[in-house]
Design an enzyme around this catalytic site. Structure first.
Site, PDB file in Angstrom:
ATOM      1  N   ALA A  63      22.841   9.960  60.391  1.00 27.70           N
ATOM      2  CA  ALA A  63      21.952   9.684  61.520  1.00 27.70           C
ATOM      3  C   ALA A  63      22.315   8.319  62.098  1.00 27.70           C
ATOM      4  O   ALA A  63      22.889   7.474  61.405  1.00 27.70           O
ATOM      5  CB  ALA A  63      20.505   9.692  61.042  1.00 27.70           C
ATOM      6  N   GLY A 106      23.204  12.373  57.307  1.00 31.33           N
ATOM      7  CA  GLY A 106      23.007  13.498  58.222  1.00 31.33           C
ATOM      8  C   GLY A 106      24.283  14.295  58.447  1.00 31.33           C
ATOM      9  O   GLY A 106      24.226  15.492  58.756  1.00 31.33           O
ATOM     10  N   GLU A 109      24.390  16.580  55.684  1.00 26.73           N
ATOM     11  CA  GLU A 109      23.317  17.559  55.918  1.00 26.73           C
ATOM     12  C   GLU A 109      23.738  18.585  56.971  1.00 26.73           C
ATOM     13  O   GLU A 109      23.436  19.779  56.846  1.00 26.73           O
ATOM     14  CB  GLU A 109      22.029  16.837  56.333  1.00 26.73           C
ATOM     15  CG  GLU A 109      21.390  16.121  55.143  1.00 26.73           C
ATOM     16  CD  GLU A 109      20.322  15.131  55.522  1.00 26.73           C
ATOM     17  OE1 GLU A 109      20.564  14.324  56.441  1.00 26.73           O
ATOM     18  OE2 GLU A 109      19.245  15.123  54.899  1.00 26.73           O
ATOM     19  N   GLU A 129      21.876   7.044  51.969  1.00 29.09           N
ATOM     20  CA  GLU A 129      20.551   6.608  52.439  1.00 29.09           C
ATOM     21  C   GLU A 129      19.899   5.609  51.496  1.00 29.09           C
ATOM     22  O   GLU A 129      19.254   4.661  51.916  1.00 29.09           O
ATOM     23  CB  GLU A 129      19.615   7.817  52.615  1.00 29.09           C
ATOM     24  CG  GLU A 129      19.875   8.630  53.876  1.00 29.09           C
ATOM     25  CD  GLU A 129      20.901   9.730  53.659  1.00 29.09           C
ATOM     26  OE1 GLU A 129      21.656   9.680  52.659  1.00 29.09           O
ATOM     27  OE2 GLU A 129      20.963  10.652  54.497  1.00 29.09           O
TER      28      GLU A 129
END
Ligand code: CAA
Length: 255
Positions: A63, A106, A109, A129
């Site tokens: 992200a 992300g 993911e 993260e």
């Protein structure tokens, strides 16, 4: 301005992430574009399989940290920026990730939301993260656990250390590893093999295999999102993201 490139080759639709200046970081706009294009391919009869790829350096580095570093639990809860990811789980056609370079946060993911993953020998899969004082928020805790089980997932996410494509393969998180120069060719070959099968059967098999998993992904993802948003109530989130932009090691205090 678009952050993805879209093309088709025979009956395969291709989405290429195109934000090289930010290691293909997944800003909210990029994710929105990916999801809309997936839905467009899903509706298009001539497309029977979909490939998502990045570039040599990065599939996607997670992200967009700059975009979210000043978020609060409330701003996240109200905007619910990760809810759009649920729409990927509703795509009926097979999706294959072609991963070269970094697939982090992300980015990992996004790969895990795909049905199959082909990786380059130099690919790195990880959830950093925790080093930012937060946790995966776009399905990572759910998808990786369902793919490889609890023990390996906890170690992978708690330690935050990326793993090589070979390790990811040994853990059962991805399908195959090939030489860097063969990733696109191998992914396309696999996509064509799936695309040439009976489309209705392919779709129903995807639905049935996804059904085999206990907790509906959407429920687990809701809990995960809530917890992710809560990490923004901590000083450690601010410190972790500030340290990233200042290119220094974070100092976490547990508050
Ligand atoms: N968000 C915003 N910008 C990012 C980014 C990210 N996730 N990842 C990389 N970038 C930017 C860098 O800031 C840098 O920009 P500048 O040139 O303007 O400084 C540019 O992309 C290139 O990156 P680096 O200079 O850092 O390149 P590198 O080769 O030294 O390192 C990297 C590459 C290992 C991917 C490193 O950039 C990195 O660690 N990125 C962050 C990875 C990360 O923590 N991802 C998780 C994000 S949180 C998340 O994803 C939550 C979720 O569950 C959805």
């Amino acid at each position: 301005m678009s952050n993805i490139k879209v093309s088709t080759e025979d009956n395969v639709g291709i989405i290429q992430l195109d934000r090289p200046e930010a290691a293909n970081a997944l800003s909210r706009q990029v994710v929105g574009e990916i999801v809309e294009q997936l839905e467009a391919f899903d509706q298009k009869d001539s497309v029977r399989a979909i490939i998502i790829k990045g570039n040599k350096k990065a599939f996607a580095a997670g992200a967009d940290i700059d975009e979210m570093m000043d978020d609060s639990p409330l701003s996240l809860e109200l905007a619910d920026p990760f809810a759009v990811w649920d729409r990927i789980t509703l795509i009926n056609k097979p999706i294959i990730a072609a991963v070269s370079g970094f697939a982090l946060g992300g980015g990992f993911e996004l790969a895990l939301h795909c049905d199959l993953i082909v990786a380059s020998e130099d690919a790195k899969f990880g959830f950093p993260e925790i080093t930012l004082g937060v946790m995966p928020g776009a399905g990572g805790t759910q998808l990786l656990t369902k793919a490889i089980g609890k023990a390996k997932t906890l170690e992978w996410i708690w330690l935050g250390k990326p793993r090589s494509a070979q390790e990811a393969l040994e853990h059962g998180a991805i399908n195959r590893v090939v030489a860097p120069e063969l990733v696109e060719e191998e992914t396309m070959r696999l996509a064509h093999q799936v695309a040439d099968q009976a489309p209705v059967a392919v779709r129903l098999i995807k639905e049935a295999v996804n059904e085999a998993v206990d907790t509906p992904l959407i429920e687990g993802s809701k809990l995960e999102r809530k917890n992710f948003y809560l990490t923004f109530a901590t000083e450690d989130q601010k410190e972790g993201m500030q340290a990233f932009t200042e290119k220094r090691k974070p100092s976490f205090k547990g508050e």
